[in-house]
Write an enzyme that holds these catalytic residues in place. Structure first.
Site, PDB file in Angstrom:
ATOM      1  N   PHE A  32       7.175 -24.229 -10.523  1.00 48.22           N
ATOM      2  CA  PHE A  32       7.280 -23.019 -11.351  1.00 48.22           C
ATOM      3  C   PHE A  32       7.384 -23.411 -12.826  1.00 48.22           C
ATOM      4  O   PHE A  32       8.247 -22.973 -13.553  1.00 48.22           O
ATOM      5  CB  PHE A  32       8.479 -22.177 -10.892  1.00 48.22           C
ATOM      6  N   ALA A  63       4.918 -24.352 -16.491  1.00 46.43           N
ATOM      7  CA  ALA A  63       4.190 -23.534 -17.463  1.00 46.43           C
ATOM      8  C   ALA A  63       3.074 -22.703 -16.817  1.00 46.43           C
ATOM      9  O   ALA A  63       2.954 -21.495 -17.080  1.00 46.43           O
ATOM     10  CB  ALA A  63       3.616 -24.453 -18.535  1.00 46.43           C
ATOM     11  N   THR A  68       2.369 -27.721  -8.913  1.00 48.28           N
ATOM     12  CA  THR A  68       3.194 -28.871  -9.293  1.00 48.28           C
ATOM     13  C   THR A  68       2.331 -29.839 -10.100  1.00 48.28           C
ATOM     14  O   THR A  68       1.129 -29.625 -10.286  1.00 48.28           O
ATOM     15  CB  THR A  68       3.791 -29.583  -8.062  1.00 48.28           C
ATOM     16  N   GLY A  88       1.087 -30.297 -29.224  1.00 45.10           N
ATOM     17  CA  GLY A  88       1.277 -30.079 -27.783  1.00 45.10           C
ATOM     18  C   GLY A  88      -0.009 -30.218 -26.986  1.00 45.10           C
ATOM     19  O   GLY A  88      -0.053 -29.876 -25.803  1.00 45.10           O
ATOM     20  N   LYS A 129     -11.949 -34.055 -12.921  1.00 41.30           N
ATOM     21  CA  LYS A 129     -12.594 -32.732 -12.960  1.00 41.30           C
ATOM     22  C   LYS A 129     -14.065 -32.799 -12.534  1.00 41.30           C
ATOM     23  O   LYS A 129     -14.541 -31.928 -11.816  1.00 41.30           O
ATOM     24  CB  LYS A 129     -12.459 -32.131 -14.359  1.00 41.30           C
ATOM     25  N   GLY A 173      -3.842 -24.642 -21.274  1.00 39.63           N
ATOM     26  CA  GLY A 173      -2.927 -23.601 -21.749  1.00 39.63           C
ATOM     27  C   GLY A 173      -2.388 -22.823 -20.562  1.00 39.63           C
ATOM     28  O   GLY A 173      -3.116 -22.538 -19.605  1.00 39.63           O
TER      29      GLY A 173
HETATM   30  N1  LIG Z   1      -0.971 -26.857 -18.505  1.00 40.72           N
HETATM   31  C1  LIG Z   1      -2.276 -26.667 -18.446  1.00 40.72           C
HETATM   32  O1  LIG Z   1      -2.916 -26.306 -19.421  1.00 40.72           O
HETATM   33  C2  LIG Z   1      -3.013 -26.880 -17.151  1.00 40.72           C
HETATM   34  C3  LIG Z   1      -4.335 -26.457 -17.010  1.00 40.72           C
HETATM   35  C4  LIG Z   1      -4.992 -26.597 -15.780  1.00 40.72           C
HETATM   36  C5  LIG Z   1      -4.320 -27.181 -14.722  1.00 40.72           C
HETATM   37  N2  LIG Z   1      -3.035 -27.622 -14.898  1.00 40.72           N
HETATM   38  C6  LIG Z   1      -2.357 -28.229 -13.760  1.00 40.72           C
HETATM   39  O2  LIG Z   1      -1.435 -27.274 -13.221  1.00 40.72           O
HETATM   40  C7  LIG Z   1      -0.292 -27.956 -12.678  1.00 40.72           C
HETATM   41  C8  LIG Z   1       0.977 -27.429 -13.331  1.00 40.72           C
HETATM   42  O3  LIG Z   1       0.899 -27.694 -14.727  1.00 40.72           O
HETATM   43  P1  LIG Z   1       2.068 -27.248 -15.711  1.00 40.72           P
HETATM   44  O4  LIG Z   1       1.525 -27.387 -17.070  1.00 40.72           O
HETATM   45  O5  LIG Z   1       2.612 -25.954 -15.253  1.00 40.72           O
HETATM   46  O6  LIG Z   1       3.117 -28.408 -15.444  1.00 40.72           O
HETATM   47  P2  LIG Z   1       4.713 -28.313 -15.531  1.00 40.72           P
HETATM   48  O7  LIG Z   1       5.104 -27.328 -16.584  1.00 40.72           O
HETATM   49  O8  LIG Z   1       5.201 -29.714 -15.606  1.00 40.72           O
HETATM   50  O9  LIG Z   1       5.100 -27.673 -14.121  1.00 40.72           O
HETATM   51  C9  LIG Z   1       5.066 -28.377 -12.913  1.00 40.72           C
HETATM   52  C10 LIG Z   1       6.325 -27.989 -12.180  1.00 40.72           C
HETATM   53  O10 LIG Z   1       6.275 -28.454 -10.822  1.00 40.72           O
HETATM   54  C11 LIG Z   1       7.561 -28.952 -10.517  1.00 40.72           C
HETATM   55  N3  LIG Z   1       7.564 -29.857  -9.361  1.00 40.72           N
HETATM   56  C12 LIG Z   1       7.428 -31.208  -9.325  1.00 40.72           C
HETATM   57  N4  LIG Z   1       7.546 -31.656  -8.056  1.00 40.72           N
HETATM   58  C13 LIG Z   1       7.775 -30.578  -7.282  1.00 40.72           C
HETATM   59  C14 LIG Z   1       8.028 -30.388  -5.891  1.00 40.72           C
HETATM   60  N5  LIG Z   1       8.033 -31.406  -5.032  1.00 40.72           N
HETATM   61  N6  LIG Z   1       8.231 -29.138  -5.433  1.00 40.72           N
HETATM   62  C15 LIG Z   1       8.211 -28.075  -6.272  1.00 40.72           C
HETATM   63  N7  LIG Z   1       8.002 -28.198  -7.607  1.00 40.72           N
HETATM   64  C16 LIG Z   1       7.787 -29.428  -8.103  1.00 40.72           C
HETATM   65  C17 LIG Z   1       7.966 -29.646 -11.792  1.00 40.72           C
HETATM   66  O11 LIG Z   1       9.342 -29.961 -11.796  1.00 40.72           O
HETATM   67  P3  LIG Z   1       9.831 -31.259 -12.642  1.00 40.72           P
HETATM   68  O12 LIG Z   1       9.927 -30.786 -14.040  1.00 40.72           O
HETATM   69  O13 LIG Z   1      11.113 -31.610 -11.998  1.00 40.72           O
HETATM   70  O14 LIG Z   1       8.786 -32.332 -12.447  1.00 40.72           O
HETATM   71  C18 LIG Z   1       7.565 -28.631 -12.828  1.00 40.72           C
HETATM   72  O15 LIG Z   1       8.550 -27.651 -13.015  1.00 40.72           O
HETATM   73  C19 LIG Z   1      -0.511 -29.459 -12.942  1.00 40.72           C
HETATM   74  O16 LIG Z   1      -1.040 -30.018 -11.765  1.00 40.72           O
HETATM   75  C20 LIG Z   1      -1.530 -29.458 -14.069  1.00 40.72           C
HETATM   76  O17 LIG Z   1      -2.348 -30.605 -14.071  1.00 40.72           O
HETATM   77  C21 LIG Z   1      -2.359 -27.480 -16.070  1.00 40.72           C
END
Ligand SMILES: NC(=O)c1ccc[n+]([C@@H]2O[C@H](COP(=O)([O-])OP(=O)(O)OC[C@H]3O[C@@H](n4cnc5c(N)ncnc54)[C@H](OP(=O)(O)O)[C@@H]3O)[C@@H](O)[C@H]2O)c1
Length: 353
Positions: free
Chosen positions: A13, A15, A101, A211, A229, A327
């Site tokens: 849960f 970003a 995650t 960022g 990708k 984002g």
């Molecule tokens: N941000 C972007 O722009 C973007 C775009 C496309 C795809 N994505 C992908 O989307 C996914 C999430 O990205 P995000 O930016 O939201 O990352 P994030 O903010 O780091 O969120 C990931 C969350 O998952 C949690 N997590 C880790 N291990 C877990 C487990 N075993 N069970 C449940 N939750 C767990 C993390 O906790 P901890 O903090 O404890 O690790 C963190 O709160 C990633 O795979 C990323 O590559 C991101």
């Protein structure tokens, strides 16, 4: 319009999941009126943000988001606390598990186990997590098929900019022969800044301050992220069976300002281009590497953190999609579009179509 309820379970849960949750909250009425989708969030599990399950009433998503803003864990809200991510999936009775995650390009965990667990339990899955899809596409695709469930992953490539759904639905019937694109916003930003005269370290520092780049930028600048990708793309839309390690990969760390200056003198730009093509024997090859691109090329015009993908097919001239590649709102929208696709497919399934 008949309204169908979809029970959702979030795993991770951060970003992106919160971005998706924000769209769900803001568009609750619109989703119901325009698409006949009513949602109930039955569980959220995240080691830092908290773990909560409420199968009867559902979790109040707006309150959950407010707690995130206040940097408080979820456990104060109504529901059962303390379940691990796997327990939360197994006991949620959800229709759709939303996996967001962190991406792990070594072995795909923990996302891989979450997705397998949800599909085994008969749930559909929407994920933004590149790791499991880049590394284990065939296994997960086959599992979903054998369980007659849906696995959607729009936001793993170019975030909320539609490329996977576009290929599947809008370009249905067109055989994709080649792909060429800019699939990483961080490196495109760095190269754009370097073209204005900053050196690599200055441009990277700026990207980190804004960022766009992580403290350890290697996943981007060494091109692991765009390699993942293009692997997802070729396997999902070109019918290939490529491993991430099959992708020829070169990052941008060896590019200097002098290279960009020389390119500019020749009316060219240097872009980190991910590409894939099909040969006459239907074999697909893919690579990611810095490439000289004429200024007149559409991809040369894609600057900053924007992404783009040019699709060459057998049925019509090239189509190019340009849009945000990262984002929380954009990736969260990609998840929402997957949830809606799943909703539509489930409604058709119920009608026996
Ligand atoms: N941000 C972007 O722009 C973007 C775009 C496309 C795809 N994505 C992908 O989307 C996914 C999430 O990205 P995000 O930016 O939201 O990352 P994030 O903010 O780091 O969120 C990931 C969350 O998952 C949690 N997590 C880790 N291990 C877990 C487990 N075993 N069970 C449940 N939750 C767990 C993390 O906790 P901890 O903090 O404890 O690790 C963190 O709160 C990633 O795979 C990323 O590559 C991101």
């Amino acid at each position: 319009m008949t309204v169908e309820e979809l029970k959702l379970a979030f795993v991770g849960f951060g970003a992106v999941a919160q971005g998706c949750a924000g769209h769900l909250v803001r568009n609750e009425q619109y989703l119901q009126q325009a698409y006949g989708l009513r949602y109930k969030v039955v569980s959220i599990s995240d080691p830092v943000k908290g773990s909560l399950q409420n199968k009867n009433e559902g979790i109040n998503l707006q309150q959950a988001l407010e707690r995130m803003k206040e940097r408080r864990r979820l456990e104060g809200l109504k529901g059962k606390p303390g379940l691990s991510s796997i327990e939360s999936i197994e006991t949620s009775d959800a229709d759709v598990m939303i996996e967001a995650t962190l991406t792990n390009l070594e072995n795909g965990q923990p996302g891989l186990s979450h997705i397998v667990c949800a599909l085994e339990a008969g749930m559909d899955v929407a994920t933004s997590n590149k790791g499991p899809i880049a590394l284990h596409f065939k296994r997960l695709h086959d599992l979903a098929k054998s369980k007659r469930r849906y696995l959607r992953f729009e936001s793993t490539v170019m975030s909320g900019t539609p490329v996977l759904n576009m290929n599947e639905f809008c370009l249905a019937g067109a055989k994709i022969n080649a792909l060429r694109g800019i699939l990483n916003g961080t490196t495109n930003y760095i190269l754009t800044e370097m073209a204005t005269g900053r050196n690599y370290s200055e441009a990277l520092k700026l990207a980190q301050e804004l960022g766009y780049a992580e403290a350890d930028p290697s996943g981007d600048v060494e091109a692991y992220d765009p390699a993942a990708k293009i692997t997802i793309l070729v396997n999902a839309v070109m019918g290939a069976e490529l491993n991430l390690s099959d992708v020829e990969r070169e990052g941008i760390t060896r590019i200097g300002i002098e290279d960009l200056e020389k390119a500019a003198k020749d009316s060219k730009r240097i872009k980190l281009i991910a590409s894939a093509s099909r040969d006459e024997k239907d074999r697909v090859k893919a690579s990611v590497k810095p490439t000289l691109v004429p200024e007149t090329d559409t991809l040369a015009q894609v600057s900053g953190v924007m992404n783009a993908l040019q699709i060459s097919m057998d049925s019509q001239p090239d189509v190019t999609v340009i849009g945000p590649g990262a984002g929380a709102d954009s990736a969260g929208y990609g998840l929402l579009s997957d949830i809606l696709t799943i909703h539509r497919l489930r409604v058709m399934e119920k009608r026996g179509q």
